[in-house]
Write a protein that holds these residues in place. Structure first.
Motif, PDB file in Angstrom:
ATOM      1  N   THR A  62      -1.242  -9.133   5.286  1.00 30.53           N
ATOM      2  CA  THR A  62      -1.332  -7.691   5.083  1.00 30.53           C
ATOM      3  C   THR A  62      -0.771  -7.287   3.727  1.00 30.53           C
ATOM      4  O   THR A  62       0.288  -7.752   3.308  1.00 30.53           O
ATOM      5  N   VAL A  63      -1.515  -6.437   3.035  1.00 30.76           N
ATOM      6  CA  VAL A  63      -1.030  -5.781   1.824  1.00 30.76           C
ATOM      7  C   VAL A  63      -1.080  -4.282   2.116  1.00 30.76           C
ATOM      8  O   VAL A  63      -2.160  -3.689   2.187  1.00 30.76           O
ATOM      9  N   HIS A  64       0.089  -3.692   2.300  1.00 37.02           N
ATOM     10  CA  HIS A  64       0.179  -2.328   2.818  1.00 37.02           C
ATOM     11  C   HIS A  64      -0.084  -1.291   1.730  1.00 37.02           C
ATOM     12  O   HIS A  64      -0.130  -1.610   0.543  1.00 37.02           O
ATOM     13  N   ALA A  65      -0.240  -0.047   2.181  1.00 37.90           N
ATOM     14  CA  ALA A  65      -0.575   1.033   1.253  1.00 37.90           C
ATOM     15  C   ALA A  65       0.456   1.161   0.140  1.00 37.90           C
ATOM     16  O   ALA A  65       0.106   1.351  -1.035  1.00 37.90           O
ATOM     17  N   SER A  66       1.742   1.051   0.471  1.00 32.54           N
ATOM     18  CA  SER A  66       2.774   1.176  -0.556  1.00 32.54           C
ATOM     19  C   SER A  66       2.737  -0.008  -1.521  1.00 32.54           C
ATOM     20  O   SER A  66       3.033   0.144  -2.714  1.00 32.54           O
ATOM     21  N   THR A  67       2.358  -1.201  -1.034  1.00 29.64           N
ATOM     22  CA  THR A  67       2.227  -2.349  -1.937  1.00 29.64           C
ATOM     23  C   THR A  67       0.996  -2.201  -2.821  1.00 29.64           C
ATOM     24  O   THR A  67       1.016  -2.586  -3.997  1.00 29.64           O
ATOM     25  N   LEU A  68      -0.091  -1.633  -2.288  1.00 31.19           N
ATOM     26  CA  LEU A  68      -1.274  -1.373  -3.107  1.00 31.19           C
ATOM     27  C   LEU A  68      -0.949  -0.382  -4.225  1.00 31.19           C
ATOM     28  O   LEU A  68      -1.408  -0.537  -5.363  1.00 31.19           O
ATOM     29  N   THR A  69      -0.134   0.624  -3.909  1.00 37.38           N
ATOM     30  CA  THR A  69       0.306   1.567  -4.952  1.00 37.38           C
ATOM     31  C   THR A  69       1.147   0.850  -5.998  1.00 37.38           C
ATOM     32  O   THR A  69       1.008   1.092  -7.199  1.00 37.38           O
ATOM     33  N   LEU A  70       2.023  -0.048  -5.550  1.00 36.67           N
ATOM     34  CA  LEU A  70       2.832  -0.839  -6.477  1.00 36.67           C
ATOM     35  C   LEU A  70       1.940  -1.671  -7.401  1.00 36.67           C
ATOM     36  O   LEU A  70       2.185  -1.740  -8.614  1.00 36.67           O
ATOM     37  N   LEU A  71       0.899  -2.301  -6.859  1.00 30.51           N
ATOM     38  CA  LEU A  71      -0.009  -3.091  -7.688  1.00 30.51           C
ATOM     39  C   LEU A  71      -0.677  -2.215  -8.748  1.00 30.51           C
ATOM     40  O   LEU A  71      -0.862  -2.644  -9.894  1.00 30.51           O
TER      41      LEU A  71
END
Length: 415
Positions: free
Chosen positions: A46-55
């Protein structure tokens, strides 16, 4: 003896993110990964919404978009009457209203390729941590062993333990652990998925077990919940009994269960739930599962680990550059990350004690066909579905990339 600024033990999501962010601060960092590649049977995809924002903030959004993945925008429970919604991620704030499901090796390769573009970043594969170096009560580096049997020592101003729930660094550091009981373990396996079938993540619960089906395109990633410590007993019953239990739980999967030729195709996750009382020693910091092993409930472990990594890198980068790293600085990491960690674990404990434990014992209302109150409320008041969606996909304290680590969006060529 070799020397570096920071040694990160463990090339998982927390270790790779910490290494990348620190390198972008100009800190010399060496990540040690004991395997020769990332191609292993991960379940935490899983790559969560907050991690996608970080990317996006790190400039890696375009590169991630090119990695094959599926998007999960809902979590539901499959009742006899049909799917019932639990979490609606489309109601989330921000650009990413979903969780991305991507093989973890692709995610780690992306971070590794980004790290290699930084002059102070080094990733050493086939390099296994074997011990801590200490001097005068302070951790001063690590001992390691390579795949060819060679050994060495690497001195550092800081050692970051990101080597997971069975952290050898944590064990050698002797940091006190608070462990919480868990009622379950998990069996992971795959089953074929047909076009038009369940999307998102779907839970199905029976009289004494449960199954979660996660849409991965042409297959379901399946998590079968079993009572804690019953792995050996259930395996002794054989693959035919396993297929029979699955078919009873979700009858329309019956024919596909023939693709499970033996229980070797079924992998065990030994579930743990614990938290260090202190995350640091002088010269050492634990993050991610090394600091707090999470239950798979909600699939939030990777998200919390990545947020730990960002917070840690942001807090220690400046003191490291100035030669002013102290235990007071390291203690700030735990203080910043304690609340989201403790609250998330408290929610997980509540779910397991009030729902999973009686379900696995065959004493829950679900076993008698009753719809749990939270699901009835979600069905009656759909807007409430944003609450579990936010807790799972974003978290209580999402971390953002510090200014020194941000880059304009670009596509990074894969090695």
């Amino acid at each position: 003896m070799e020397r570096t600024g920071v040694v990160v033990v463990g090339g998982g999501p927390a270790g790779m993110v910490a290494g990348l962010v620190l390198a972008r601060a100009g800190v010399e960092v060496t990540v040690l990964e004991k395997h020769g590649d990332f191609l292993r049977d991960f379940r935490g995809d899983t790559v969560h919404a907050s991690t996608l924002t970080l990317l996006d903030e790190l400039g890696l959004g375009p590169s991630f978009a090119e990695v094959p993945h599926q998007l999960v925008d809902r979590v539901q429970v499959l009742l006899d009457s049909g799917p019932q919604p639990v979490a609606d991620l489309s109601r989330l704030p921000g650009r990413h209203k979903h969780i991305a499901m991507v093989p973890q090796w692709d995610f780690l390769d992306l971070l590794a390729d980004a790290g290699k573009r930084e002059p102070t970043f080094e990733l050493r594969m086939n390099t296994e941590f074997t011990g801590l170096l200490r001097e005068g009560g302070r951790v001063t580096g690590v001992r390691y062993r390579t795949a060819d049997g060679g050994t060495g020592e690497l001195a550092a101003d800081l050692v970051i333990a990101a080597d997971g729930r069975r952290s050898l660094v944590r064990e050698q550091a002797g940091l006190p652990v608070r462990a919480f009981g868990v009622p379950m373990d998990v069996w992971w396996f795959r089953l074929p998925r047909h076009e038009g079938e369940l999307t998102g993540a779907t839970g199905r619960f029976g009289s004494s077990d449960g199954l979660v089906l996660i849409n991965r395109g042409d297959y379901f990633q399946c998590a079968y919940l079993i009572r804690k410590g019953t792995d050996e007993l259930l395996r002794s019953e054989g693959v035919v009994a396993f297929r029979r239990r699955m078919a009873r739980l979700v009858p329309w999967l019956a024919e596909r269960l023939e693709t499970i030729s033996s229980l070797d195709d079924v992998k065990l996750l030994d579930v743990k739930l614990d938290r260090l009382r202190r995350w640091h020693l002088d010269g050492l910091l634990c993050i991610g599962d090394a600091a707090h092993a999470m239950s798979p409930i909600g699939g939030v472990g990777i998200n919390l680990a990545v947020q730990d990594a960002v917070a840690a890198a942001a807090l220690v980068a400046g003191p490291l550059r100035r030669g002013e790293l102290t235990t007071e600085v390291l203690a700030k990491v735990r203080r910043r990350r304690w609340l989201p960690t403790a609250v998330t674990q408290a929610v997980q404990r509540r779910v397991q004690d009030s729902f999973l434990k009686p379900t696995l014992a065959g004493t829950s209302g679900v076993a008698r066909g009753r719809v749990p109150l939270p699901i009835r409320l979600m069905r009656r008041f759909p807007r409430l579905q944003v609450v579990p969606a936010y807790l799972v996909a974003i978290g209580l304290r999402p971390e953002h990339a510090p200014e020194f680590a941000r880059r304009a969006p670009e596509r990074i060529e894969r090695a």
